[in-house]
Scaffold this active site. Structure first.
Site, PDB file in Angstrom:
ATOM      1  N   PHE A  63      26.200 -20.245  13.928  1.00  0.00           N
ATOM      2  CA  PHE A  63      24.365 -18.730  13.871  1.00  0.00           C
ATOM      3  C   PHE A  63      24.058 -18.713  12.552  1.00  0.00           C
ATOM      4  O   PHE A  63      24.067 -19.305  11.540  1.00  0.00           O
ATOM      5  CB  PHE A  63      25.992 -17.202  13.228  1.00  0.00           C
ATOM      6  CG  PHE A  63      24.213 -16.507  13.784  1.00  0.00           C
ATOM      7  CD1 PHE A  63      24.126 -15.604  15.224  1.00  0.00           C
ATOM      8  CD2 PHE A  63      24.083 -15.263  13.275  1.00  0.00           C
ATOM      9  CE1 PHE A  63      24.118 -14.405  15.069  1.00  0.00           C
ATOM     10  CE2 PHE A  63      23.408 -14.023  13.190  1.00  0.00           C
ATOM     11  CZ  PHE A  63      23.473 -13.498  14.451  1.00  0.00           C
ATOM     12  N   ASP A  84      32.804 -17.534   9.012  1.00  0.00           N
ATOM     13  CA  ASP A  84      32.123 -16.271   8.776  1.00  0.00           C
ATOM     14  C   ASP A  84      33.186 -16.037  10.273  1.00  0.00           C
ATOM     15  O   ASP A  84      33.721 -16.417  11.432  1.00  0.00           O
ATOM     16  CB  ASP A  84      30.628 -16.842   9.727  1.00  0.00           C
ATOM     17  CG  ASP A  84      29.871 -15.640   9.852  1.00  0.00           C
ATOM     18  OD1 ASP A  84      30.532 -14.575  10.331  1.00  0.00           O
ATOM     19  OD2 ASP A  84      28.226 -15.483   9.472  1.00  0.00           O
ATOM     20  N   TYR A  93      30.144  -4.164  12.160  1.00  0.00           N
ATOM     21  CA  TYR A  93      29.623  -3.456  13.514  1.00  0.00           C
ATOM     22  C   TYR A  93      29.639  -4.093  14.666  1.00  0.00           C
ATOM     23  O   TYR A  93      28.939  -3.386  15.678  1.00  0.00           O
ATOM     24  CB  TYR A  93      28.059  -3.525  12.762  1.00  0.00           C
ATOM     25  CG  TYR A  93      27.026  -4.515  12.625  1.00  0.00           C
ATOM     26  CD1 TYR A  93      26.297  -5.538  14.231  1.00  0.00           C
ATOM     27  CD2 TYR A  93      26.535  -4.712  11.171  1.00  0.00           C
ATOM     28  CE1 TYR A  93      26.411  -6.326  13.759  1.00  0.00           C
ATOM     29  CE2 TYR A  93      25.834  -5.838  11.348  1.00  0.00           C
ATOM     30  CZ  TYR A  93      25.393  -6.966  12.080  1.00  0.00           C
ATOM     31  OH  TYR A  93      24.815  -8.184  12.076  1.00  0.00           O
ATOM     32  N   LYS A  94      30.546  -4.989  14.587  1.00  0.00           N
ATOM     33  CA  LYS A  94      30.542  -5.587  16.196  1.00  0.00           C
ATOM     34  C   LYS A  94      31.839  -5.176  16.788  1.00  0.00           C
ATOM     35  O   LYS A  94      31.966  -3.424  17.123  1.00  0.00           O
ATOM     36  CB  LYS A  94      30.590  -6.997  15.922  1.00  0.00           C
ATOM     37  CG  LYS A  94      29.010  -7.495  15.828  1.00  0.00           C
ATOM     38  CD  LYS A  94      28.975  -8.981  15.742  1.00  0.00           C
ATOM     39  CE  LYS A  94      27.950  -8.858  14.644  1.00  0.00           C
ATOM     40  NZ  LYS A  94      27.093 -10.302  14.429  1.00  0.00           N
ATOM     41  N   ARG A 105      26.236 -13.796  28.357  1.00  0.00           N
ATOM     42  CA  ARG A 105      27.005 -13.530  27.446  1.00  0.00           C
ATOM     43  C   ARG A 105      27.333 -12.392  27.445  1.00  0.00           C
ATOM     44  O   ARG A 105      26.777 -11.616  27.380  1.00  0.00           O
ATOM     45  CB  ARG A 105      25.991 -13.581  25.940  1.00  0.00           C
ATOM     46  CG  ARG A 105      27.602 -13.503  25.337  1.00  0.00           C
ATOM     47  CD  ARG A 105      26.988 -13.703  23.023  1.00  0.00           C
ATOM     48  NE  ARG A 105      26.788 -12.629  23.121  1.00  0.00           N
ATOM     49  CZ  ARG A 105      25.855 -12.556  21.661  1.00  0.00           C
ATOM     50  NH1 ARG A 105      26.548 -13.438  20.992  1.00  0.00           N
ATOM     51  NH2 ARG A 105      25.746 -11.086  21.591  1.00  0.00           N
TER      52      ARG A 105
HETATM   53  C1  LIG Z   1      25.938 -10.892  14.074  1.00  0.00           C
HETATM   54  C2  LIG Z   1      26.423 -11.941  12.929  1.00  0.00           C
HETATM   55  C3  LIG Z   1      25.776 -12.051  11.370  1.00  0.00           C
HETATM   56  C4  LIG Z   1      24.813 -10.296  10.766  1.00  0.00           C
HETATM   57  O1  LIG Z   1      24.494 -11.130   9.005  1.00  0.00           O
HETATM   58  P1  LIG Z   1      23.687  -9.786   8.698  1.00  0.00           P
HETATM   59  O2  LIG Z   1      23.636 -10.196   7.114  1.00  0.00           O
HETATM   60  O3  LIG Z   1      25.251  -8.215   8.627  1.00  0.00           O
HETATM   61  O4  LIG Z   1      22.559  -9.423   9.641  1.00  0.00           O
HETATM   62  C5  LIG Z   1      25.859 -12.976  10.780  1.00  0.00           C
HETATM   63  N1  LIG Z   1      27.194 -14.286  11.171  1.00  0.00           N
HETATM   64  C6  LIG Z   1      26.939 -14.174  12.372  1.00  0.00           C
HETATM   65  C7  LIG Z   1      27.916 -15.354  12.685  1.00  0.00           C
HETATM   66  C8  LIG Z   1      26.727 -13.384  12.983  1.00  0.00           C
HETATM   67  O5  LIG Z   1      27.242 -13.540  14.912  1.00  0.00           O
END
Ligand SMILES: *Cc1c(COP(=O)(O)O)cnc(C)c1O
Length: 410
Positions: A124, A195, A220-221, A369
């Site tokens: 990501f 992560d 938040y996911k 997705r």
């Molecule tokens: C959604 C997501 C994030 C989000 O990072 P924020 O700092 O909370 O915006 C980070 N890493 C991954 C792999 C994600 O899917």
């Protein structure tokens, strides 16, 4: 497969009643629970009360009277069992990106003599961007290595200072073998930060059992903590004593309200805090995580896999010409809680689906997705979404969206 068979699966599902825990819009098939989870039914009234009573009436006294001061730790302790961690190993703070910076900066500063910082090109992007910034900050001490898929294990050697990986790939849903990679790294004395953003709440996680020492993830996911909710950070009990935070704010001080002249780190997971927590959002996180109360993670994972398999099968059957290529692994154990397809015009296809009230994501460059949120998604939702997708593809209704200007958020 008939729709009636899906109705039967919904009736027999051990998680059937979980949907009641959420407040969802009517008539929308929501396949974005992996991007922004649904609103827990209990959250709105409670947050209204927190605002009016704890803030409005309690004012500063609420730091203790309403336990605001302990909320970050309490939320971490509630998340811990969902990721196979123990109480005291998880704390909620900041964003995932910031937590990634905090852990990586600390571990790099403590690293001795090694020069390679390894991540994946398909990680990501925020993780790559954060590492780029950090490697710059350390000037010539480290090189950033973006391993290609398939070449990850070979990129990790005795000169590797740190490995940063995302468990479930955001585009394809491909899931790493966290236990095996962690073991591979530890044999070479390499710390690894995982992560868990697309994992927690939907796939099996056993951080303690797998020997994982460091992890971050967002709430938040699949954890339903609400837009912009703070993230969590995990440091194993076995690693916390040696961990020296690089970002040394007053919330991680051993004697915060002693207002000492110099920094002294707290002992436990509070080392990973920095500043004042966002109390309103943290309250929402509590509601999101409590949607898992009383559920067996095995049931959650089983349902995620069944829903995903159903979607793959219905698309295989409905579009036998292969106009959509499956981008996710077919093998359930290698896939997170999402199903992705590739199509050269994935963006207009996603817009046509949204026009049919099927909310999915487009991810650059060619990914469509479908996030699978097993707590509130029904088998009939998958049936209806597959039906809509087959119709969009066979009638080519997506072509009407060819010249749609790309949205700033997809
Ligand atoms: C959604 C997501 C994030 C989000 O990072 P924020 O700092 O909370 O915006 C980070 N890493 C991954 C792999 C994600 O899917």
């Amino acid at each position: 497969m008939e729709r009636a068979a899906c109705e039967r699966l919904d009736r027999e599902c051990p998680l059937a009643n979980c949907r009641e825990r959420f407040s969802l819009p009517e008539g929308v098939l929501y396949f974005d629970g992996n991007s922004l989870g649904a609103l827990p039914r209990t959250a709105a009234a409670d947050i209204d009360r927190v605002v009016r009573e704890e803030w409005g009436q309690g004012l500063i006294e609420s730091w203790l009277d309403a336990d605001w001061f302990y909320l970050a730790r309490e939320a971490g302790d509630e998340i811990a069992p969902l990721i196979g961690a123990s109480a005291g190993e998880v704390i909620v703070a900041d964003s995932t990106s910031v937590n990634q910076f905090k852990l990586a900066a600390s571990l790099l500063r403590q690293s001795e003599g090694r020069s390679r910082v390894v991540t994946e090109r398909v990680n990501f992007p925020t993780n790559i961007y954060i590492l780029e910034g950090l490697v710059d900050l350390f000037e010539t001490r480290f090189d950033l290595v973006l391993a290609e898929p398939g070449d990850l294990a070979g990129s990790i050697d005795n000169d590797t200072a740190l490995v940063v990986l995302t468990h479930v790939n955001f585009r394809t849903g491909a899931m790493h073998d966290m236990a095996a990679i962690t073991a591979h790294c530890r044999e070479r004395g390499v710390p690894v930060i995982w992560d868990l953003s697309h994992s927690a709440g939907a796939v099996p996680l056993a951080l303690n059992q797998w020997g994982v020492e460091y992890a971050v993830g967002c709430t938040y996911k699949f954890l339903n903590g609400g837009p912009g909710a703070p993230a969590y950070i995990y440091v194993a009990e076995s690693a916390i004593a040696a961990f020296e935070p690089a970002m040394t704010g007053w919330f991680s001080h051993a004697n915060q309200f002693g207002f000492e002249d110099r920094y002294r780190s707290a002992e436990g997971i509070e080392k990973c805090l920095v500043g004042t927590p966002p109390i309103l959002s943290l309250r929402a996180v509590m509601h999101g995580v409590r949607c898992f109360d009383g559920l067996a993670m095995d049931d959650v994972v089983r349902k995620s896999r069944r829903l995903s398999e159903l979607l793959i099968r219905l698309v295989d059957e409905g579009l036998p010409g292969g106009s959509l290529a499956l981008a996710s692994p077919r093998e359930p154990a290698k896939r997170g809680s999402q199903v992705s397809f590739r199509h050269a015009h994935a963006y207009p296809v996603s817009k046509a689906l949204r026009a049919a009230n099927v909310v999915v994501d487009f991810r650059e460059p060619d990914i469509l997705r479908f996030g699978i949120a097993p707590l509130y998604m029904r088998y009939v939702d998958v049936w209806d979404a597959a039906d809509a997708l087959v119709r969009v593809m066979t009638t080519e209704s997506w072509k009407a969206h060819m010249s749609d200007t790309p949205d700033p958020v997809t």
